[in-house]
Design an enzyme around this catalytic site. Structure first.
Site, short mmCIF file in Angstrom:
data_model
loop_
_atom_site.label_atom_id
_atom_site.label_comp_id
_atom_site.label_asym_id
_atom_site.label_seq_id
_atom_site.Cartn_x
_atom_site.Cartn_y
_atom_site.Cartn_z
N PHE A 1 1.16 -1.01 0.15
CA PHE A 1 0.17 0.30 0.09
C PHE A 1 0.77 1.58 0.27
O PHE A 1 1.79 1.49 1.40
CB PHE A 1 -0.86 -0.06 1.32
CG PHE A 1 -1.62 1.15 1.27
CD1 PHE A 1 -2.70 1.66 1.22
CD2 PHE A 1 -1.14 2.03 2.60
CE1 PHE A 1 -3.65 1.92 1.52
CE2 PHE A 1 -2.39 3.42 2.63
CZ PHE A 1 -3.29 3.18 1.84
N LEU B 1 0.91 4.71 -0.04
CA LEU B 1 0.55 6.55 0.59
C LEU B 1 1.67 7.06 0.68
O LEU B 1 2.15 8.73 0.04
CB LEU B 1 -0.58 6.16 1.70
CG LEU B 1 -1.30 7.51 1.56
CD1 LEU B 1 -2.08 7.47 0.80
CD2 LEU B 1 -1.98 7.16 2.97
N THR B 2 2.37 7.24 1.88
CA THR B 2 3.19 7.50 2.53
C THR B 2 4.69 8.22 1.23
O THR B 2 5.16 7.44 0.52
CB THR B 2 4.08 7.11 3.69
OG1 THR B 2 2.79 6.63 4.56
CG2 THR B 2 5.34 7.93 4.36
N GLU B 3 5.25 9.25 1.18
CA GLU B 3 6.17 10.05 0.98
C GLU B 3 7.11 10.24 1.07
O GLU B 3 6.81 11.25 2.63
CB GLU B 3 5.23 10.98 -0.57
CG GLU B 3 4.64 10.25 -1.69
CD GLU B 3 3.62 11.14 -2.62
OE1 GLU B 3 4.35 12.42 -2.73
OE2 GLU B 3 3.09 10.47 -3.43
N GLY C 1 3.72 12.72 4.83
CA GLY C 1 3.58 11.88 6.00
C GLY C 1 2.17 11.83 6.69
O GLY C 1 1.59 11.31 6.14
N TRP D 1 8.80 4.32 3.21
CA TRP D 1 8.32 3.64 4.18
C TRP D 1 6.83 2.27 3.81
O TRP D 1 6.11 2.37 4.75
CB TRP D 1 7.75 4.30 5.17
CG TRP D 1 8.93 5.32 5.48
CD1 TRP D 1 8.91 6.28 5.57
CD2 TRP D 1 10.20 4.64 6.28
NE1 TRP D 1 10.40 6.99 5.64
CE2 TRP D 1 10.81 5.89 6.61
CE3 TRP D 1 10.30 3.61 7.00
CZ2 TRP D 1 11.91 5.96 7.30
CZ3 TRP D 1 11.85 4.00 7.68
CH2 TRP D 1 12.44 4.78 7.82
N THR E 1 5.60 -0.90 3.63
CA THR E 1 5.76 -2.51 4.17
C THR E 1 5.47 -3.61 3.01
O THR E 1 4.53 -3.03 2.26
CB THR E 1 5.02 -2.49 5.25
OG1 THR E 1 4.99 -1.72 5.58
CG2 THR E 1 4.78 -3.38 5.40
N GLU F 1 0.75 4.73 10.48
CA GLU F 1 -1.20 4.78 10.52
C GLU F 1 -1.71 5.66 11.33
O GLU F 1 -2.53 5.24 12.51
CB GLU F 1 -1.15 3.42 11.01
CG GLU F 1 -0.90 1.87 10.54
CD GLU F 1 -1.85 1.74 9.43
OE1 GLU F 1 -2.76 1.99 8.72
OE2 GLU F 1 -1.64 0.72 8.49
C1 LIG Z 1 8.39 0.55 9.56
C2 LIG Z 1 7.03 1.41 9.01
C3 LIG Z 1 6.64 1.09 8.49
C4 LIG Z 1 4.96 1.78 7.31
N1 LIG Z 1 4.75 0.82 6.10
C5 LIG Z 1 3.90 2.48 5.43
C6 LIG Z 1 2.65 1.67 4.09
O1 LIG Z 1 2.93 0.09 4.56
N2 LIG Z 1 2.64 2.19 3.63
C7 LIG Z 1 2.55 3.55 4.01
O2 LIG Z 1 2.39 4.28 3.10
N3 LIG Z 1 3.16 4.09 4.57
C8 LIG Z 1 3.60 3.44 5.55
N4 LIG Z 1 3.72 3.98 6.97
C9 LIG Z 1 4.75 5.39 6.71
C10 LIG Z 1 3.75 5.65 8.21
O3 LIG Z 1 2.58 5.33 8.03
C11 LIG Z 1 4.52 7.72 8.17
O4 LIG Z 1 5.98 7.22 8.59
C12 LIG Z 1 3.64 7.94 9.28
O5 LIG Z 1 2.49 8.16 9.04
C13 LIG Z 1 4.01 9.36 9.93
O6 LIG Z 1 4.45 10.15 8.11
P1 LIG Z 1 6.53 10.66 8.75
O7 LIG Z 1 7.21 9.28 8.95
O8 LIG Z 1 6.44 11.57 7.72
O9 LIG Z 1 6.53 11.89 10.44
P2 LIG Z 1 5.84 13.40 9.59
O10 LIG Z 1 4.22 12.87 9.41
O11 LIG Z 1 6.95 13.93 9.47
O12 LIG Z 1 5.73 13.63 11.53
C14 LIG Z 1 6.93 13.52 12.21
C15 LIG Z 1 6.52 14.21 13.82
O13 LIG Z 1 5.77 15.57 13.68
C16 LIG Z 1 3.78 14.97 14.31
N5 LIG Z 1 3.50 15.87 13.23
C17 LIG Z 1 2.75 15.96 11.98
N6 LIG Z 1 1.80 16.91 11.73
C18 LIG Z 1 1.26 17.14 13.07
C19 LIG Z 1 0.25 18.08 13.61
N7 LIG Z 1 -0.96 18.33 12.83
N8 LIG Z 1 0.35 18.65 14.93
C20 LIG Z 1 1.41 17.80 15.54
N9 LIG Z 1 1.94 17.03 14.99
C21 LIG Z 1 2.29 17.11 13.70
C22 LIG Z 1 3.71 13.66 14.03
O14 LIG Z 1 2.59 13.08 14.75
C23 LIG Z 1 5.47 13.17 14.02
O15 LIG Z 1 5.54 13.74 15.62
C24 LIG Z 1 5.37 2.84 7.62
C25 LIG Z 1 6.20 3.70 8.41
C26 LIG Z 1 7.01 2.96 9.21
C27 LIG Z 1 7.95 3.20 10.10
#
Ligand SMILES: Cc1cc2nc3c(=O)[nH]c(=O)nc-3n(C[C@H](O)[C@H](O)[C@H](O)COP(=O)(O)OP(=O)(O)OC[C@H]3O[C@@H](n4cnc5c(N)ncnc54)[C@H](O)[C@@H]3O)c2cc1C
Length: 398
Positions: free
Chosen positions: A143, A145-147, A151, A176, A178, A377
């Site tokens: 899946f 979604l994330t870029e 995130g 990221w 899975t 998630e």
């Molecule tokens: C092992 C692993 C597997 C994954 N698998 C998948 C997958 O299969 N498919 C997929 O699409 N994605 C996947 N992901 C991605 C995951 O969903 C994202 O990492 C997640 O959505 C957070 O995005 P980010 O890492 O870019 O953090 P960011 O969005 O950059 O956030 C960084 C920090 O800022 C905080 N923050 C952001 N916005 C706000 C706000 N408005 N107010 C307060 N705080 C805020 C966040 O809570 C976090 O603490 C995976 C990630 C990991 C680590």
């Protein structure tokens, strides 16, 4: 009778289920729990630390075995899926994650994030093409979604799908992801002129490449990858016809988060039980450390949070089975249960002392895994904002 003595007629209490919550489950749920526990004990746990150290997960080998157990897309109906209740699916996630969050992630992504959108939004041809093989675990999905720059705010995605005649041409990078490096099909969400759409990208599509992410300190028994879409040309029927807009990916996330809120209970239970057993058998200062009040306080607090998390999961499972669950309920469960599971894992680590950091015990692995589960998630912060908005009517997202 002193305040500390207990009446003797009560049935023996199970430390990890002091309230007897498993009795609330159906016979079928308990059978599923037992089956998954046995599978994990026989086929996963003996090699898990090795996979974890190597940073790998034997998808091709285990996928069909997990499929044979009926766990892939298990709460979906038709196309070879088991069609169980949501509670049964939750129980399976709990038992999978009691072994490892990576194992549960494989099943969550396959069933809730890859099969679910095809099942819910796909055409009949797409369903026939992919779902039976995915339910058997012979075909793997991911899946996207994330870029890299998108995130918590997935609506800011840059991946784009443009029309060229009757074809679609996709460009962008997903991060990221899975199962990405092993997937036969990627469900990729991309911006179009009409809004965000889901596309089924087969592994061999020209211009589509994946790169696994190595050097992770968490969720190591799980494949995590980057997906690169370099002018990937897809036919008209590669798009999921049944949804346009962020409702598509967000509804899939709700499904997967539901599995996570149960899975976290499993990880927490393993840590709690490990710490309890260890405390009873580890002597210091001439007695088992379980006899020290400070250790007992830790164990009691862990048990309380474990039971509360299980109650929450049960109630959200009931709401989902009754068709009354709202995304906010799922946010409650994801926020509370992952946060508390991580706190339990960290506390368990302290009870094990130096042994707590060793791979001889599962606690540090669970603690490290749960750091990923806390983030993916929807982070804790994002679920807090969802609930804050539900309480106040005010959106604090931006
Ligand atoms: C092992 C692993 C597997 C994954 N698998 C998948 C997958 O299969 N498919 C997929 O699409 N994605 C996947 N992901 C991605 C995951 O969903 C994202 O990492 C997640 O959505 C957070 O995005 P980010 O890492 O870019 O953090 P960011 O969005 O950059 O956030 C960084 C920090 O800022 C905080 N923050 C952001 N916005 C706000 C706000 N408005 N107010 C307060 N705080 C805020 C966040 O809570 C976090 O603490 C995976 C990630 C990991 C680590």
């Amino acid at each position: 009778m002193t305040a500390a003595s207990a009446p003797s007629a009560a049935p023996a209490l199970q430390p990890a289920d002091l309230l007897g919550l498993d009795a609330q489950l159906s016979d079928e749920d308990r059978l599923i729990a037992e089956t998954v526990r046995r599978f994990a004990a026989d086929r996963v746990l003996p090699s898990l630390e090795e996979w974890y150290e190597q940073g790998t997960f034997p998808t091709r080998e285990l996928g069909p075995e997990i499929g044979e157990l009926g766990l892939l897309g298990m709460h979906l109906s038709g196309y070879g899926c088991a069609g169980t209740s949501a509670t049964s699916y939750g129980v399976a996630c709990r038992e999978l994650e009691a072994a490892d969050s990576g194992l549960r992630s494989f099943v969550s992504v396959q069933g809730s994030l890859a099969m679910f959108p095809i099942w819910k939004f796909g055409s009949d041809e797409q369903k026939e093409r992919w779902l039976p093989g995915m339910a058997r675990g012979e075909l793997v999905g991911c899946f996207g979604l994330t870029e890299p720059d998108s995130g918590s705010d997935p609506a800011s995605m840059k991946t784009r799908a443009r029309r060229d005649g009757s074809d679609w041409v996709l460009g962008g990078t997903k991060m990221w992801i899975t199962n990405g490096g092993v997937a036969d099909v990627a469900v990729v969400w991309a911006r179009t002129d009409d809004g965000v759409r889901g596309f089924l990208v087969p592994r061999d599509a020209p211009g589509f490449t994946t790169h696994d992410i190595h050097r992770k300190h968490s969720l190591r028994a799980s494949i995590t990858s980057e997906l690169v879409l370099d002018d990937v040309r897809l036919p008209d029927d590669a798009v999921l016809p049944g949804v346009t807009g962020m409702r598509g990916p967000l509804s899939c996330l709700s499904e997967a988060r539901y599995g996570i809120l149960w899975g976290a209970v499993g990880a927490a239970r393993t840590c709690f039980v490990t710490a309890l057993e260890y405390a009873k058998s580890r002597p210091q200062f001439g007695r088992a450390i379980a006899g020290f009040q400070l250790t007992q306080q830790k164990l009691v607090n862990m048990m309380l949070e474990l039971q509360k998390a299980q109650l929450l999961a049960l109630q959200i499972g009931r709401l989902k089975d009754e068709g009354r669950v709202a995304p906010q309920h799922i946010s409650m469960g994801k926020l509370n249960n992952v946060r508390e599971a991580l706190a339990i894992a960290r506390e368990a680590r302290t009870i094990l002392g130096a042994n707590g950091i060793s791979s001889e015990y599962p606690v540090m692995r669970h603690a490290a895994n749960l750091e990923s589960v806390l983030t993916y998630e929807g982070t804790n912060e994002i679920h807090t904002l969802i609930l804050g908005q539900a309480l106040t009517g005010e959106s604090a997202f931006a």
